[in-house]
Design a protein around this motif. Structure first.
Motif, mmCIF file in Angstrom:
data_model
loop_
_atom_site.group_PDB
_atom_site.id
_atom_site.type_symbol
_atom_site.label_atom_id
_atom_site.label_comp_id
_atom_site.label_asym_id
_atom_site.label_seq_id
_atom_site.Cartn_x
_atom_site.Cartn_y
_atom_site.Cartn_z
ATOM 1 N N GLN A 96 0.835 -1.206 0.000
ATOM 2 C CA GLN A 96 0.000 0.000 0.000
ATOM 3 C C GLN A 96 0.872 1.260 0.000
ATOM 4 N N ALA A 97 2.012 1.185 0.719
ATOM 5 C CA ALA A 97 2.947 2.320 0.699
ATOM 6 C C ALA A 97 3.429 2.568 -0.726
ATOM 7 N N ARG A 98 3.759 1.485 -1.449
ATOM 8 C CA ARG A 98 4.205 1.635 -2.841
ATOM 9 C C ARG A 98 3.114 2.304 -3.685
ATOM 10 N N HIS A 127 -1.454 -15.504 5.926
ATOM 11 C CA HIS A 127 -2.025 -14.690 4.847
ATOM 12 C C HIS A 127 -2.859 -13.548 5.407
ATOM 13 N N GLN A 128 -2.788 -12.453 4.689
ATOM 14 C CA GLN A 128 -3.459 -11.241 5.125
ATOM 15 C C GLN A 128 -4.125 -10.607 3.921
ATOM 16 N N MET A 129 -5.138 -9.817 4.185
ATOM 17 C CA MET A 129 -5.573 -8.891 3.162
ATOM 18 C C MET A 129 -5.747 -7.535 3.828
ATOM 19 N N GLU A 130 -4.986 -6.575 3.345
ATOM 20 C CA GLU A 130 -5.147 -5.226 3.859
ATOM 21 C C GLU A 130 -5.895 -4.393 2.832
ATOM 22 N N GLY A 131 -6.608 -3.391 3.334
ATOM 23 C CA GLY A 131 -7.309 -2.468 2.443
ATOM 24 C C GLY A 131 -6.886 -1.050 2.763
ATOM 25 N N PHE A 171 0.574 2.707 12.576
ATOM 26 C CA PHE A 171 0.260 3.272 11.258
ATOM 27 C C PHE A 171 -1.136 3.858 11.146
ATOM 28 N N THR A 172 -1.944 3.721 12.214
ATOM 29 C CA THR A 172 -3.281 4.329 12.187
ATOM 30 C C THR A 172 -3.530 5.124 13.467
ATOM 31 N N GLU A 173 -4.373 6.151 13.346
ATOM 32 C CA GLU A 173 -4.727 6.966 14.504
ATOM 33 C C GLU A 173 -6.028 7.721 14.226
ATOM 34 N N LEU A 188 -11.022 -8.249 12.472
ATOM 35 C CA LEU A 188 -9.960 -7.469 11.822
ATOM 36 C C LEU A 188 -9.531 -6.286 12.686
ATOM 37 N N GLY A 189 -8.433 -5.651 12.247
ATOM 38 C CA GLY A 189 -7.991 -4.407 12.870
ATOM 39 C C GLY A 189 -8.027 -3.298 11.831
ATOM 40 N N CYS A 190 -8.233 -2.069 12.283
ATOM 41 C CA CYS A 190 -8.377 -0.995 11.304
ATOM 42 C C CYS A 190 -8.086 0.371 11.943
ATOM 43 N N GLY A 191 -8.216 1.413 11.170
ATOM 44 C CA GLY A 191 -8.045 2.756 11.724
ATOM 45 C C GLY A 191 -7.956 3.793 10.618
ATOM 46 N N MET A 192 -7.840 5.071 11.050
ATOM 47 C CA MET A 192 -7.598 6.151 10.093
ATOM 48 C C MET A 192 -6.088 6.235 9.871
ATOM 49 N N VAL A 193 -5.671 6.283 8.611
ATOM 50 C CA VAL A 193 -4.237 6.270 8.313
ATOM 51 C C VAL A 193 -3.555 7.415 9.056
ATOM 52 N N ASN A 194 -2.505 7.077 9.800
ATOM 53 C CA ASN A 194 -1.733 8.071 10.551
ATOM 54 C C ASN A 194 -1.204 9.129 9.574
ATOM 55 N N ALA A 224 -7.658 2.429 6.726
ATOM 56 C CA ALA A 224 -7.004 1.173 6.352
ATOM 57 C C ALA A 224 -7.470 0.083 7.294
ATOM 58 N N PHE A 225 -7.371 -1.144 6.814
ATOM 59 C CA PHE A 225 -7.727 -2.284 7.668
ATOM 60 C C PHE A 225 -6.868 -3.471 7.279
ATOM 61 N N GLY A 226 -6.749 -4.420 8.192
ATOM 62 C CA GLY A 226 -5.981 -5.640 7.938
ATOM 63 C C GLY A 226 -6.753 -6.843 8.428
HETATM 64 C C1 2NL Z 1 -4.007 -6.041 12.186
HETATM 65 C C2 2NL Z 1 -4.773 -5.101 11.425
HETATM 66 C C3 2NL Z 1 -4.122 -3.241 10.126
HETATM 67 C C4 2NL Z 1 -3.517 -1.509 8.631
HETATM 68 C C5 2NL Z 1 -3.493 -2.843 8.990
HETATM 69 C C6 2NL Z 1 -2.421 0.069 7.126
HETATM 70 C C7 2NL Z 1 -1.759 0.197 5.939
HETATM 71 C C8 2NL Z 1 -1.318 1.432 5.564
HETATM 72 C C9 2NL Z 1 -1.554 2.498 6.348
HETATM 73 C C10 2NL Z 1 -2.209 2.306 7.509
HETATM 74 CL CL1 2NL Z 1 -0.481 1.607 4.116
HETATM 75 N N1 2NL Z 1 -2.625 1.112 7.898
HETATM 76 N N2 2NL Z 1 -2.854 -1.155 7.484
HETATM 77 C C11 2NL Z 1 -4.215 -0.624 9.419
HETATM 78 C C12 2NL Z 1 -4.834 -1.071 10.565
HETATM 79 C C13 2NL Z 1 -4.805 -2.392 10.925
HETATM 80 O O1 2NL Z 1 -4.027 -4.589 10.398
HETATM 81 O O2 2NL Z 1 -4.545 -6.755 12.962
HETATM 82 N N3 2NL Z 1 -2.703 -5.969 11.975
HETATM 83 C C14 2NL Z 1 -1.759 -6.700 12.684
#
Ligand code: 2NL
Length: 342
Positions: free
Chosen positions: A177-179, A211-215, A254-256, A285-291, A309-311
Motif C-alpha cells: 500500500q505504501a508503494r 495470509h493477510q488482506m489489507e485495504g 500506522f493508524t490513529e 480485523l484491525g483498522c483505523g484512520m491512516v496516521n 485502512a484495515f488488515g
Molecule cells: C491487524 C490489522 C491493520 C492496517 C493494517 C495500514 C496500511 C497502511 C496504512 C495504515 Cl499503508 N494502515 N494497514 C491498518 C490497521 C490495521 O491490520 O490486525 N494488523 C496486525
C-alpha cells in the motif's frame, strides 16, 4: 524312388502336416523344412546334376510344379491361421466400452484461497482494486513508512525474518500500500492480499507464514464513518444481513485512531457459544484512520487528504468458517482436508 514319386510323397506328407498345424510357428518350421535353403525340395534340385541330361528338363519342371503347389498351400494355410489367431485375439481382447471407469481425481481450492476470493469479490464490488507486491521487502517500506521506529519490538529478529540489515520478509502487506501511495495520486481504493512472514513457532494458532488482506482508501474527506460503512457492508455480505459489527479502541503505529472490529458470532448469532467463548462476539480485523505521518512519508498531503485502512487475517476467517481447529492442517497439504470442502 523316381523323382515324381518322391515329389508325390513330399506333397502328401506336407499336405497332411498342413491339415494339422497348431499355429503360425509350426507353419514357418514346415516352410523351412520343405522349401528352405537346406530344405527337402532344394536338396532335390541340387540332385538334378546326377540325372541323365535328357531326364533333367522334365525333372526340373516337376520340381518347380511341386514348389508352386507347396508354396500356394502354405500361403493359404498362413492366411487361414492368421484369421484364426485374429479372431481369437478379438474375442479375448475385447474392450467393453460400456464398463464404468474409475472417476478422475478432482482438485479443490484451498480454504485460504476460498476466503481470499470471497473477500476480493466483496471489495472489488465496492470499487477496490486488487494489488499484489513483493514478499521480500525493503525494511524502509515494511517498517519505516509504517511509522514503526528502529527500536520497535516488531522489528526484533525474534519477530521478523531478516535477509540482511535492509531487507526483510514482509510482516504485513502494508508495504504494497505504501508503494501505491508513493506512485499514485488519490483517490486510492485498493486491497492487497498475500503471504506475510513472522518468526513465530508453529502451533495450533501460529505459523511463520500466513495470509493477510489489507485495504486502503485515501481521498478528500474520508472519515471514520466511511470506514465503518465499508466494514459493515463487508461483514453483511460475507456473514449475512443480520450480523452487526462493533469497534473497540486499539493501537497500531500506522493508524490513529485505531480499532479492533468484532462481529456478532456467526455460529450463535450473538447468544453465546463455544465459538465466541460465550461473549456473543468474534474478532475479525484491525483498522483505523491512516496516521497523517504515514500519509506524509508516502508523499500524500495530509491536510488535503485522509484515509482509512484495515488488515484481515485470512487463517482465522478460514478456520472459523470451516471449523478447522488447528492451523497446521492448512499447511500440511493433506488432500483429505481439501476433499471435505468441495
Ligand atoms: C491487524 C490489522 C491493520 C492496517 C493494517 C495500514 C496500511 C497502511 C496504512 C495504515 Cl499503508 N494502515 N494497514 C491498518 C490497521 C490495521 O491490520 O490486525 N494488523 C496486525
Amino acid at each position: 524312388m523316381s523323382i515324381s514319386e518322391t515329389l508325390l510323397e513330399m506333397k502328401r506328407k506336407a499336405g497332411e502336416e498342413l491339415d494339422h498345424l497348431n499355429g503360425t510357428a509350426a507353419l514357418e518350421a514346415l516352410r523351412v523344412k520343405v522349401l528352405g535353403k537346406k530344405g527337402e525340395l532344394t536338396a532335390l534340385l541340387k540332385g538334378l546334376g546326377q540325372l541323365a541330361p535328357e531326364e533333367r528338363p522334365t525333372a526340373g519342371a516337376q520340381i518347380n510344379e511341386a514348389r508352386e503347389w507347396l508354396t500356394q498351400r502354405m500361403d493359404e494355410a498362413a492366411a487361414h491361421l492368421h484369421k484364426l489367431e485374429r479372431d481369437a485375439a478379438l474375442k479375448t481382447e475385447t474392450i467393453d466400452v460400456t464398463e464404468p471407469r474409475p472417476l478422475p481425481k478432482v482438485g479443490a481450492s484451498h480454504p485460504i484461497t476460498l476466503v481470499m476470493n470471497d473477500l476480493i469479490d466483496c471489495f472489488t464490488g465496492m470499487g477496490f482494486e486488487v494489488l499484489q507486491g513483493p514478499e521480500v521487502e525493503l525494511d524502509h517500506y515494511n517498517f519505516e513508512l509504517m511509522n514503526i521506529p528502529k527500536n520497535h519490538p516488531s522489528r526484533d529478529a525474534q519477530d521478523t525474518f531478516y535477509i540482511d540489515d535492509n531487507i526483510v520478509l514482509r510482516t504485513h502487506t502494508s508495504p504494497m500500500q505504501a508503494r501505491a501511495m508513493l506512485t499514485r495520486k488519490p483517490p486510492i481504493r485498493i486491497v492487497c492480499p498475500g503471504r506475510v512472514y513472522r518468526a513465530d513457532e508453529v502451533d495450533a494458532t501460529h505459523s511463520p507464514v500466513f495470509h493477510q488482506m489489507e485495504g486502503l482508501v485515501v481521498d478528500e474527506h474520508v472519515t471514520m464513518a466511511d470506514l465503518r460503512g465499508t466494514l459493515t457492508t463487508f461483514a453483511k455480505q460475507l456473514y449475512g444481513a443480520d450480523v452487526e459489527i462493533r469497534f473497540r479502541p486499539s493501537f497500531f503505529p500506522f493508524t490513529e485512531p485505531s480499532a479492533e472490529v468484532d462481529l456478532t458470532c456467526p455460529a450463535c448469532g450473538g447468544k453465546g457459544c463455544h465459538v465466541c467463548k460465550e461473549t456473543g462476539w468474534v474478532e475479525i480485523l484491525g483498522c483505523g484512520m491512516v496516521n497523517p505521518k504515514v500519509l506524509e512519508m508516502c508523499g500524500i498531503d495530509s491536510h488535503r487528504y485522509s484515509g482509512f485502512a484495515f488488515g484481515i487475517g485470512l487463517e482465522r476467517l478460514a478456520m472459523r468458517r470451516y471449523g478447522i481447529r488447528d492451523m497446521r492442517l492448512l499447511y500440511e497439504g493433506d488432500a483429505r482436508l481439501l476433499s471435505q470442502l468441495r
